[in-house]
Scaffold this active site. Structure first.
Site: not given
Length: 161
Positions: A63, A65, A90, A92, A95, A155
């Site tokens: 991801h 981040e 935002s 997950c 992350c 995802d």
């Protein structure tokens, strides 16, 4: 009286760090991936940049981040405690967990309408969340969800409705 949404959007549009995260998101989209970008800022400087590379790298965990934190390399605990993580969406559970693990005290979020991670839990752990409600971030996600819903659901670990 200032309209909160308008002031947040203007702040987000003029914030060079959010602009850098959006540039990363656009890079991910141009590569055929998910348009989510992230930057790590310490002492007013971008230390690392990343974008969602799950599709490009065939990865289960890259991801935006996570890609950004990986690009930062090994940092000291003091570095992380002075950091701000910017993300166009935002974060997950995964992350958010990484931010909690390294005790990053502040996360700036471009938008949380397309997806909302465990924000209340992250706040309960003492992390400041600054949610910008950025129109460009929402537009990038709206485009992906409309054009490639199967990719989006993959995802976030959901079944395509």
């Amino acid at each position: 009286m200032t309209n909160k949404k308008n002031s947040q959007s203007v702040e987000s549009e003029s914030d060079p760090f959010m602009r850098a995260a959006i540039a990363e998101a656009r890079k991910g989209l141009a590569e055929g991936g998910i348009p989510i970008g992230s930057v790590l800022v310490i002492d007013g400087r971008i230390i690392a940049r990343g974008h969602n590379r799950r599709v490009q790298n065939g990865s289960a965990i890259l991801h935006a981040e996570m890609d950004c934190l990986e690009a930062a390399g090994r940092l000291t605990p003091d570095d992380y405690r002075r950091a701000t993580l910017y993300s166009t969406l935002s974060p997950c559970d995964m992350c958010s967990g990484a931010a909690l693990l390294y005790k990053i005290p502040r996360i700036v979020i471009g938008e949380n309408k397309s997806f909302q991670g465990p924000e209340e839990y992250v706040r309960s752990r003492g992390v400041e969340l600054d949610i910008r409600d950025n129109d460009e971030c929402k537009s990038l996600m709206d485009q992906l969800i409309r054009e490639k819903p199967e990719l989006w659901f993959e995802d976030i670990g959901e079944q395509n409705a």
